[in-house]
Scaffold this motif. Sequence first.
Motif, short mmCIF file in Angstrom:
data_model
loop_
_atom_site.label_atom_id
_atom_site.label_comp_id
_atom_site.label_asym_id
_atom_site.label_seq_id
_atom_site.Cartn_x
_atom_site.Cartn_y
_atom_site.Cartn_z
N ALA A 65 -6.96 34.69 0.65
CA ALA A 65 -7.80 35.80 0.20
C ALA A 65 -7.05 37.11 0.42
CB ALA A 65 -9.11 35.81 0.98
N GLU A 66 -7.35 38.08 -0.42
CA GLU A 66 -6.76 39.41 -0.28
C GLU A 66 -7.59 40.24 0.69
OE1 GLU A 66 -5.75 41.54 -3.81
OE2 GLU A 66 -5.32 39.69 -4.90
N LEU A 67 -6.91 41.02 1.50
CA LEU A 67 -7.59 41.94 2.42
C LEU A 67 -6.73 43.17 2.58
CD1 LEU A 67 -10.00 42.37 4.34
CD2 LEU A 67 -8.57 41.41 6.16
N SER A 68 -7.36 44.33 2.50
CA SER A 68 -6.64 45.58 2.74
C SER A 68 -7.49 46.47 3.63
CB SER A 68 -6.31 46.29 1.42
OG SER A 68 -7.49 46.64 0.74
N PHE A 69 -6.84 47.48 4.18
CA PHE A 69 -7.49 48.42 5.09
C PHE A 69 -7.36 49.82 4.52
CE2 PHE A 69 -5.56 44.99 7.66
CZ PHE A 69 -6.73 44.35 8.04
N THR A 70 -8.41 50.60 4.70
CA THR A 70 -8.40 51.96 4.19
C THR A 70 -8.90 52.92 5.27
OG1 THR A 70 -9.07 53.36 2.34
CG2 THR A 70 -10.72 51.82 3.15
N ASN A 71 -8.48 54.17 5.15
CA ASN A 71 -8.88 55.23 6.08
C ASN A 71 -8.51 54.90 7.53
OD1 ASN A 71 -10.06 56.94 4.05
ND2 ASN A 71 -11.76 55.49 3.99
N LEU A 72 -7.28 54.45 7.73
CA LEU A 72 -6.82 54.14 9.08
C LEU A 72 -6.78 55.41 9.92
CD1 LEU A 72 -5.76 51.66 7.40
CD2 LEU A 72 -3.99 51.50 9.13
N PRO A 73 -7.40 55.40 11.09
CA PRO A 73 -7.35 56.58 11.96
C PRO A 73 -5.92 56.86 12.41
CG PRO A 73 -9.05 55.03 12.69
CD PRO A 73 -8.24 54.34 11.64
N GLU A 74 -5.62 58.11 12.65
CA GLU A 74 -4.27 58.49 13.05
C GLU A 74 -3.84 57.77 14.32
OE1 GLU A 74 -1.92 62.45 14.53
OE2 GLU A 74 -3.48 62.70 13.03
N GLY A 75 -4.77 57.63 15.27
CA GLY A 75 -4.45 56.94 16.51
C GLY A 75 -4.04 55.50 16.29
N LEU A 76 -4.65 54.87 15.30
CA LEU A 76 -4.31 53.48 14.99
C LEU A 76 -2.92 53.38 14.40
CD1 LEU A 76 -5.22 50.51 14.89
CD2 LEU A 76 -6.01 50.96 12.57
N THR A 77 -2.58 54.29 13.51
CA THR A 77 -1.24 54.25 12.92
C THR A 77 -0.18 54.53 13.99
OG1 THR A 77 -1.44 56.55 12.16
CG2 THR A 77 -2.00 54.83 10.58
N THR A 78 -0.52 55.36 14.97
CA THR A 78 0.41 55.62 16.07
C THR A 78 0.63 54.35 16.89
OG1 THR A 78 -0.26 57.94 16.20
CG2 THR A 78 0.78 56.99 18.15
N ILE A 79 -0.45 53.64 17.19
CA ILE A 79 -0.34 52.39 17.95
C ILE A 79 0.46 51.36 17.15
CG2 ILE A 79 -1.64 50.45 18.90
CD1 ILE A 79 -3.88 52.51 19.55
N ALA A 80 0.17 51.23 15.86
CA ALA A 80 0.88 50.26 15.02
C ALA A 80 2.37 50.58 14.98
CB ALA A 80 0.29 50.25 13.61
N ARG A 81 2.70 51.86 14.88
CA ARG A 81 4.11 52.28 14.87
C ARG A 81 4.76 51.95 16.21
NH1 ARG A 81 3.14 56.60 12.14
NH2 ARG A 81 2.56 57.85 13.92
N LEU A 82 4.05 52.20 17.30
CA LEU A 82 4.57 51.91 18.65
C LEU A 82 4.89 50.43 18.81
CD1 LEU A 82 5.06 52.90 21.60
CD2 LEU A 82 2.67 52.33 22.04
N TYR A 83 4.03 49.56 18.28
CA TYR A 83 4.24 48.12 18.38
C TYR A 83 5.13 47.56 17.26
CZ TYR A 83 0.66 47.86 22.01
OH TYR A 83 -0.05 48.02 23.17
N GLY A 84 5.51 48.40 16.31
CA GLY A 84 6.40 47.96 15.25
C GLY A 84 5.75 47.07 14.22
N VAL A 85 4.44 47.25 13.99
CA VAL A 85 3.73 46.38 13.05
C VAL A 85 3.11 47.16 11.88
CG1 VAL A 85 3.26 44.61 14.78
CG2 VAL A 85 1.60 46.45 14.42
N THR A 86 3.55 48.36 11.65
CA THR A 86 3.01 49.19 10.58
C THR A 86 3.07 48.48 9.23
OG1 THR A 86 3.71 51.15 11.79
CG2 THR A 86 3.11 51.46 9.49
N ASP A 87 4.16 47.78 8.97
CA ASP A 87 4.33 47.11 7.68
C ASP A 87 3.39 45.92 7.49
OD1 ASP A 87 6.31 48.91 7.09
OD2 ASP A 87 7.96 47.57 7.64
N LEU A 88 2.77 45.46 8.56
CA LEU A 88 1.85 44.33 8.45
C LEU A 88 0.47 44.74 7.94
CD1 LEU A 88 2.63 42.37 11.74
CD2 LEU A 88 3.49 41.92 9.43
N LEU A 89 0.19 46.04 7.96
CA LEU A 89 -1.15 46.52 7.57
C LEU A 89 -1.15 46.94 6.11
CD1 LEU A 89 -1.96 48.70 10.72
CD2 LEU A 89 -2.72 46.36 10.21
N PRO A 90 -1.74 46.10 5.25
CA PRO A 90 -1.75 46.44 3.81
C PRO A 90 -2.72 47.57 3.50
CG PRO A 90 -2.93 44.40 4.21
CD PRO A 90 -2.38 44.84 5.52
#
Length: 90
Positions: A65-90
């Motif tokens: 199934a397709e799943l995407s995320f929208t309106n990611l909070p800035e804090g979440l993108t910071t955490i994703a970048r810190l863990y190196g998983v930004t590219d995993l979030l469609p």
Amino acid sequence: MRRESERLCIEGPVTLANVTRVVQEGYAQLGSGVRVVDLAAVTELDSSLLAALLAWLRDARGRNAELSFTNLPEGLTTIARLYGVTDLLP
């Protein structure tokens, strides 16, 4: 958490204190046709939210199934970048 057709709107805090409930409710919604998770109304977060999104994404991919995320909070993108998983979030 509020459902709008194929969109699931996450509302309020998503932290270690409530992430288990949020994940379980999300699984139920994903199994019934949710294709977009909207995070615009998240008021507080920690890395638990990132873990929830990755779990939902893994579940959706397991069901082809397709799943995407929208309106990611800035804090979440910071955490994703810190863990190196930004590219995993469609």
